[in-house]
Design a protein around this motif. Structure first.
Motif, short mmCIF file in Angstrom:
data_model
loop_
_atom_site.label_atom_id
_atom_site.label_comp_id
_atom_site.label_asym_id
_atom_site.label_seq_id
_atom_site.Cartn_x
_atom_site.Cartn_y
_atom_site.Cartn_z
N UNK A 36 -8.01 -45.80 16.91
CA UNK A 36 -6.99 -44.75 16.25
C UNK A 36 -5.88 -44.35 16.11
N UNK A 37 -5.00 -44.47 17.47
CA UNK A 37 -3.78 -43.97 18.23
C UNK A 37 -3.74 -45.43 18.11
N UNK A 38 -3.91 -46.77 18.58
CA UNK A 38 -3.21 -47.73 18.21
C UNK A 38 -3.31 -47.74 16.53
N UNK A 39 -3.82 -47.57 16.00
CA UNK A 39 -3.56 -48.48 14.46
C UNK A 39 -2.37 -47.51 13.85
N UNK A 40 -2.67 -45.72 14.42
CA UNK A 40 -1.26 -44.82 14.05
C UNK A 40 -0.10 -44.90 14.73
N UNK A 41 0.05 -45.22 15.89
CA UNK A 41 0.89 -45.45 16.23
C UNK A 41 1.50 -46.84 16.67
N UNK A 42 0.76 -48.09 16.29
CA UNK A 42 1.50 -49.17 16.25
C UNK A 42 1.70 -49.70 17.30
N UNK A 43 1.11 -48.95 18.29
CA UNK A 43 1.07 -50.09 19.92
C UNK A 43 -0.40 -50.60 20.07
N UNK A 44 0.06 -51.91 20.45
CA UNK A 44 -0.81 -52.63 20.99
C UNK A 44 -2.23 -52.36 21.54
N UNK A 45 -2.94 -51.87 20.99
CA UNK A 45 -4.49 -51.29 21.88
C UNK A 45 -4.36 -51.09 23.47
N UNK A 46 -4.64 -52.71 24.03
CA UNK A 46 -4.59 -52.81 25.52
C UNK A 46 -4.17 -52.24 25.99
N UNK B 39 8.81 -43.56 25.53
CA UNK B 39 8.71 -43.09 24.27
C UNK B 39 7.02 -44.01 23.93
N UNK B 40 6.95 -44.55 24.08
CA UNK B 40 4.97 -44.42 24.00
C UNK B 40 4.44 -43.99 23.97
N UNK B 41 4.08 -43.56 25.49
CA UNK B 41 3.61 -42.32 26.24
C UNK B 41 3.70 -41.10 24.64
N UNK B 42 4.72 -40.58 24.46
CA UNK B 42 5.04 -40.02 23.86
C UNK B 42 4.77 -40.40 22.47
N UNK B 43 4.51 -41.33 22.23
CA UNK B 43 4.39 -41.62 20.59
C UNK B 43 2.88 -41.77 20.32
N UNK B 44 1.81 -41.54 21.47
CA UNK B 44 0.62 -41.18 21.42
C UNK B 44 0.20 -39.74 21.83
N UNK B 45 1.30 -39.06 22.57
CA UNK B 45 0.99 -37.40 23.14
C UNK B 45 1.02 -36.98 21.21
N UNK B 46 2.14 -37.68 20.32
CA UNK B 46 2.26 -36.50 19.35
C UNK B 46 1.45 -37.17 18.17
N UNK B 47 0.84 -38.13 18.09
CA UNK B 47 -0.23 -38.46 17.28
C UNK B 47 -1.77 -38.14 17.83
N UNK B 48 -1.55 -37.74 19.48
CA UNK B 48 -3.66 -36.77 19.69
C UNK B 48 -3.36 -35.64 19.30
#
Length: 80
Positions: free
Chosen positions: A38-48, A19-28
């Protein structure tokens, strides 16, 4: 009949990392390319976690890095 635990209409098992990987793909896709921060900020996923997911998506050919930004690869390795 069956017990409450054996109901077929129970919630499906979901895999959080997918689910997190798909959120990243959608954000990109929406951003056209963005830094990991920026991707961490937009998705709410922790930077690491964003870095780990981006490294995996890059290794699999879904993401390319241009300078400090990440974007979806031009030729996504999707099965036809």
């Amino acid at each position: 009949m069956g017990t409450e635990g054996s109901r077929k209409d129970s919630a499906p098992t979901l895999i959080g990392s997918v689910q997190r990987a798909l959120r990243l793909v959608e954000a990109m896709y929406a951003e056209g390319g963005a830094t990991a921060k920026r991707l961490a900020r937009v998705t709410g996923i922790p930077l690491p976690t964003v870095y780990h997911l981006l490294r995996t998506l890059s290794h699999e050919g879904y993401v390319e890095r241009e300078g400090g930004a990440f974007r979806l690869a031009d030729d996504l390795p999707l099965a036809l």
